[in-house]
Design a protein around this motif. Structure first.
Motif, short mmCIF file in Angstrom:
data_model
loop_
_atom_site.label_atom_id
_atom_site.label_comp_id
_atom_site.label_asym_id
_atom_site.label_seq_id
_atom_site.Cartn_x
_atom_site.Cartn_y
_atom_site.Cartn_z
N GLY A 204 -7.25 4.41 6.65
CA GLY A 204 -7.26 4.98 5.30
C GLY A 204 -8.08 4.15 4.33
O GLY A 204 -8.82 4.69 3.50
N VAL A 205 -7.97 2.83 4.46
CA VAL A 205 -8.76 1.94 3.58
C VAL A 205 -10.24 2.08 3.92
O VAL A 205 -11.10 2.14 3.02
CB VAL A 205 -8.29 0.48 3.75
CG1 VAL A 205 -9.16 -0.45 2.91
CG2 VAL A 205 -6.83 0.35 3.34
N PRO A 216 -10.54 -0.45 -2.01
CA PRO A 216 -9.58 0.05 -3.00
C PRO A 216 -8.87 -1.04 -3.77
O PRO A 216 -8.40 -0.81 -4.88
CB PRO A 216 -8.58 0.84 -2.14
CG PRO A 216 -8.68 0.23 -0.78
CD PRO A 216 -10.11 -0.18 -0.63
N HIS A 217 -8.76 -2.24 -3.20
CA HIS A 217 -8.05 -3.34 -3.86
C HIS A 217 -8.99 -4.52 -4.05
O HIS A 217 -9.05 -5.44 -3.22
CB HIS A 217 -6.84 -3.77 -3.02
CG HIS A 217 -5.79 -2.72 -2.90
ND1 HIS A 217 -5.36 -1.95 -3.95
CD2 HIS A 217 -5.08 -2.30 -1.81
CE1 HIS A 217 -4.43 -1.11 -3.54
NE2 HIS A 217 -4.26 -1.29 -2.23
N LEU A 226 -3.63 -9.31 -1.34
CA LEU A 226 -2.34 -9.11 -0.68
C LEU A 226 -1.31 -8.53 -1.65
O LEU A 226 -0.52 -7.64 -1.29
CB LEU A 226 -1.84 -10.43 -0.10
CG LEU A 226 -2.67 -11.02 1.04
CD1 LEU A 226 -2.14 -12.41 1.41
CD2 LEU A 226 -2.64 -10.12 2.26
N TYR A 227 -1.29 -9.03 -2.87
CA TYR A 227 -0.34 -8.53 -3.87
C TYR A 227 -0.57 -7.05 -4.14
O TYR A 227 0.38 -6.26 -4.23
CB TYR A 227 -0.48 -9.34 -5.17
CG TYR A 227 0.48 -8.89 -6.26
CD1 TYR A 227 1.77 -9.41 -6.31
CD2 TYR A 227 0.09 -7.94 -7.20
CE1 TYR A 227 2.66 -8.98 -7.30
CE2 TYR A 227 0.96 -7.51 -8.18
CZ TYR A 227 2.25 -8.04 -8.23
OH TYR A 227 3.12 -7.60 -9.20
N GLN A 228 -1.84 -6.65 -4.27
CA GLN A 228 -2.14 -5.24 -4.53
C GLN A 228 -1.73 -4.35 -3.36
O GLN A 228 -1.23 -3.24 -3.56
CB GLN A 228 -3.63 -5.08 -4.84
CG GLN A 228 -4.05 -5.73 -6.16
CD GLN A 228 -5.55 -5.63 -6.38
OE1 GLN A 228 -6.08 -4.56 -6.64
NE2 GLN A 228 -6.22 -6.76 -6.26
N HIS A 229 -1.94 -4.82 -2.13
CA HIS A 229 -1.50 -4.05 -0.98
C HIS A 229 0.01 -3.77 -1.04
O HIS A 229 0.48 -2.68 -0.69
CB HIS A 229 -1.80 -4.79 0.33
CG HIS A 229 -3.21 -4.62 0.82
ND1 HIS A 229 -3.70 -3.41 1.24
CD2 HIS A 229 -4.22 -5.51 0.96
CE1 HIS A 229 -4.96 -3.57 1.63
NE2 HIS A 229 -5.30 -4.83 1.46
N LEU A 230 0.77 -4.77 -1.48
CA LEU A 230 2.23 -4.65 -1.49
C LEU A 230 2.74 -3.81 -2.66
O LEU A 230 3.77 -3.14 -2.54
CB LEU A 230 2.87 -6.04 -1.55
CG LEU A 230 2.75 -6.89 -0.28
CD1 LEU A 230 3.24 -8.31 -0.53
CD2 LEU A 230 3.57 -6.26 0.85
N HIS A 231 2.04 -3.84 -3.80
CA HIS A 231 2.62 -3.28 -5.02
C HIS A 231 1.82 -2.14 -5.64
O HIS A 231 2.28 -1.53 -6.60
CB HIS A 231 2.78 -4.40 -6.07
CG HIS A 231 3.67 -5.52 -5.61
ND1 HIS A 231 5.04 -5.41 -5.50
CD2 HIS A 231 3.37 -6.78 -5.19
CE1 HIS A 231 5.56 -6.54 -5.07
NE2 HIS A 231 4.57 -7.40 -4.87
N GLU A 232 0.64 -1.84 -5.13
CA GLU A 232 -0.18 -0.78 -5.71
C GLU A 232 -0.64 0.19 -4.64
O GLU A 232 -1.06 -0.23 -3.56
CB GLU A 232 -1.40 -1.38 -6.43
CG GLU A 232 -1.06 -2.29 -7.60
CD GLU A 232 -2.30 -2.89 -8.25
OE1 GLU A 232 -3.42 -2.39 -7.94
OE2 GLU A 232 -2.17 -3.84 -9.04
N ASP A 233 -0.57 1.50 -4.95
CA ASP A 233 -1.08 2.51 -4.03
C ASP A 233 -2.60 2.48 -4.00
O ASP A 233 -3.25 2.10 -5.00
CB ASP A 233 -0.62 3.90 -4.45
CG ASP A 233 0.88 4.09 -4.26
OD1 ASP A 233 1.44 3.44 -3.36
OD2 ASP A 233 1.48 4.88 -5.02
N VAL A 234 -3.18 2.90 -2.87
CA VAL A 234 -4.63 3.09 -2.81
C VAL A 234 -4.99 4.25 -3.74
O VAL A 234 -4.42 5.34 -3.63
CB VAL A 234 -5.08 3.39 -1.37
CG1 VAL A 234 -6.54 3.80 -1.34
CG2 VAL A 234 -4.85 2.18 -0.48
#
Length: 640
Positions: A204-205, A216-217, A226-234
């Motif tokens: 998907g990425v 996307p991040h 890493l923080y964006q992967h855990l807390h933000e949707d693509v």
């Protein structure tokens, strides 16, 4: 200075077989070289682990185990693994060499890709991952660097098997692994676990990056990513590229969902979704030029003949240009008269020829008009979309469109038995109102049975596997007293197991009966040869003889030595003795002790002294002066 000149492996022949010719790439765990297989005379890629990792026995063990698993993935979209071995401190994999570039190179050069190109590349990647997931393997490191695009247009996924072996060695604390961090699934980051859905997330990425030309991040450090992967949707790709179809946004959202339960369970399921999305898009949506796309060298926008649109196209998967009937037709001009009098009617002929010419022109115009009316009238319709429907549902949909149908059947790894794989013409293509649509229905996955080749010579076993539609895989050898040397002991998977066509089958071949090599050192050459031959071994005698303590004409040494294990027909190399290397003993009687010692040692002897008094002269020696004794032997002198 060219760093490749300092690489000690360049020009080296690994394992007596693979000549290293050039360095291709250097990674965190290994270096990849272009090499020549001198035995089969073919170019291949050699991935050599860094020496610091090769010293870790548990790492090497996992590396070998996963290499064997990867070798079973005989799939056209997977970089094949041919061999694995070690040479001194080098542990290596011999793999298929793909001449071309990586998807990362394409994105770096071209920026964003057209949706058609992005989906075609993704389909090839998913076909490869689907084969791995069906075999119980998880890639764990899907990223553009591991997607190879050959000059012949093929797309292949690399590094199957290695990722599991290096998983515990990979750090996300440095910028050197920034690329890998960008494609990690949240559960990999949070729990350190990964199943097939982690590969789906990475796809998907990668799809987002192909559609937009950016990750996307974004982030300056691995921790931020890493923080964006855990807390933000693509984010939806249309936010970066306005005008992208909503179906592409939905596809990215499902594929790269943070919750693994919301993603397709594996690459096989995702591949079916990607194909359905591509069928649902119009040509305009598929060929939309993204703003981030770079123009090609000729100035045409990316996608006009995008080099990343590389998969072989079947009519059922990629329909021909639906607008072909709207192209301008150029009619051939009438031939010029032989006398060159075109445009100059002869006197007296004007009245006779003008009337037929006018009639012909009128008929031509009428024909063109009728043709345009016919093409644009109700004589044509569009093929309905029936992909993934059951056979009965597809027939009903085609009949409701006023069309006839014809059923064809084919195997499919991704579409369940009884459902539609494709249609001809494809969805949305123009077809005569009374035309016939060929509906291809899935037979399910094609499977073939591994034949019984136990006790069969290796060459014949390979031929039988090929005849059965399978690929001969890695060959290993072991001692087996019950199976003739050179014949197959067993296969992996075992006989009777069902596998898809083209799957690799590993072969274990007999080395024959285990033989303990007898000790023949000190025996005459003839006696030694007879004993070894009777044991089932071959004998080779070194052309040159050597000095030794053994008597001349007897065996001075053998290789392999006493107690070694060999197979019937293996060769033992013998070296025959010339006898001891003797030198003349100096006469030291009457000399002082120190002088006598020096004289004997200079001649190559060890010296042992026996004294009657503390100091004095030599009155006797164990070997008389002028006689010969073996070099290095001990001469005893008596001093009084």
């Amino acid at each position: 200075m060219d760093t490749t000149l300092q690489d000690p492996l360049i020009g080296h022949v690994l394992d007596g077989r693979y000549r290293v010719e050039a360095r291709i790439a250097v990674g965190g765990m290994a270096t990849v070289y272009r090499a020549l297989d001198t035995r089969l005379d073919r170019v291949l890629a050699l991935k050599v682990m860094h020496p610091s990792l090769a010293t870790d026995a548990s790492f090497v063990e996992r590396f070998i185990r996963e290499a064997k698993s990867a070798a079973r993935l005989a799939h056209p979209n997977v970089v094949g693994v041919f061999d694995q071995g070690s040479d001194g401190g080098y542990v290596y994999l011999a793999m298929e060499y793909v001449e071309g570039c990586t998807l990362r190179d394409v994105l770096r050069e071209r920026g964003a890709l057209r949706p058609r190109a992005a989906l075609e590349i993704l389909e090839a990647v998913l076909a490869a991952l689907g084969a791995a997931h069906l075999a119980g393997l998880v890639h764990r490191d899907v990223k553009p660097e591991n997607v190879l695009i050959g000059d012949d247009g093929r797309v292949k996924v690399a590094d199957f098997g290695l990722v599991r072996a290096v998983d515990q060695q990979t750090s996300v604390s440095t910028g050197s692994v920034m690329g890998t961090v960008s494609y990690l699934a949240p559960e990999q980051i949070e729990h350190g676990t990964a199943d097939a859905r982690a590969d789906v997330y990475a796809c998907g990425v990668v799809l987002y990056e192909m559609l937009t030309g950016a990750k996307p991040h974004p982030g300056g450090t691995p921790a931020q990513v890493l923080y964006q992967h855990l807390h933000e949707d693509v984010p939806p790709p249309s936010a970066a590229v306005p005008g992208l179809a909503a179906a592409l946004d939905d596809l990215v959202a499902r594929t790269a969902a943070r919750d693994p339960e919301r993603r397709p369970t594996d690459a096989v399921g995702l591949l079916a979704e990607v194909r359905a999305v591509r069928q649902s898009l119009t040509d305009e949506q598929l060929d939309a030029v993204p703003p981030a796309a770079a123009p090609d060298p000729a100035g045409a926008p990316v996608g006009s003949e995008d080099r990343t649109t590389v998969l072989p196209r079947r009519a059922s998967a990629v329909p021909p240009d639906a607008g072909a009937t709207h192209h301008t037709s150029v009619l051939p001009a009438p031939p010029r008269p032989a006398d060159g009098s075109a445009g100059r009617p002869r006197a007296g002929s004007r009245g006779r020829r003008s009337a037929p010419a006018v009639v012909a022109a009128v008929l031509l115009l009428l024909g063109v008009g009728l043709g345009v009316w016919y093409v644009n009238s109700g004589q044509f319709t569009r093929t309905p979309g029936v992909l993934s429907m059951t056979e009965a549902e597809a027939k009903r949909a085609v009949e409701e469109a006023g069309l006839d149908w014809r059923i064809a059947r084919d195997y499919s790894e991704t579409v369940e038995r009884g459902r539609v794989i494709a249609t001809d013409p494809g969805r949305g293509e123009r077809i005569r109102g009374n035309g016939t649509v060929t509906i291809t229905v899935s037979r399910g996955p094609e499977r073939v049975e591994v034949p019984d080749v136990t006790g069969v010579p290796l060459a014949e076993a390979r031929a039988r596997l090929k005849d059965a539609g399978l690929a001969p895989g890695m060959v290993t050898r072991e001692f087996d007293a019950d199976v003739e040397r050179g014949s197959v002991v067993r296969t992996d998977p075992e006989e009777g197991t069902e596998r898809r066509p083209g799957a690799a089958v590993a072969l274990v071949v007999s080395k024959g009966e285990r033989i303990e090599v007898p000790d023949v050192v000190g025996e005459s050459e003839g006696a030694a040869r007879q004993r070894l031959t009777e044991a089932g071994l071959k004998v080779e005698v070194a052309p040159e003889r050597v000095f030794s303590e053994e008597e001349a004409g007897t065996v001075a040494r053998q290789s392999p030595g006493e107690g070694a294990v060999a197979a019937e027909g293996d060769t033992v190399r013998l070296t025959v003795s010339k006898g001891p290397d003797t030198v003349e003993v100096p006469d030291v009687e009457g000399m002082a002790e120190d002088e006598a010692r020096r004289s004997l040692e200079d001649a190559g002897f060890e010296v042992k002294v026996r004294r009657i008094f503390l100091t004095g002269t030599v009155f006797d020696q164990s070997v008389d002066g002028g006689e010969r004794a073996p070099r290095g032997s001990t001469i005893t002198i008596w001093v009084r």
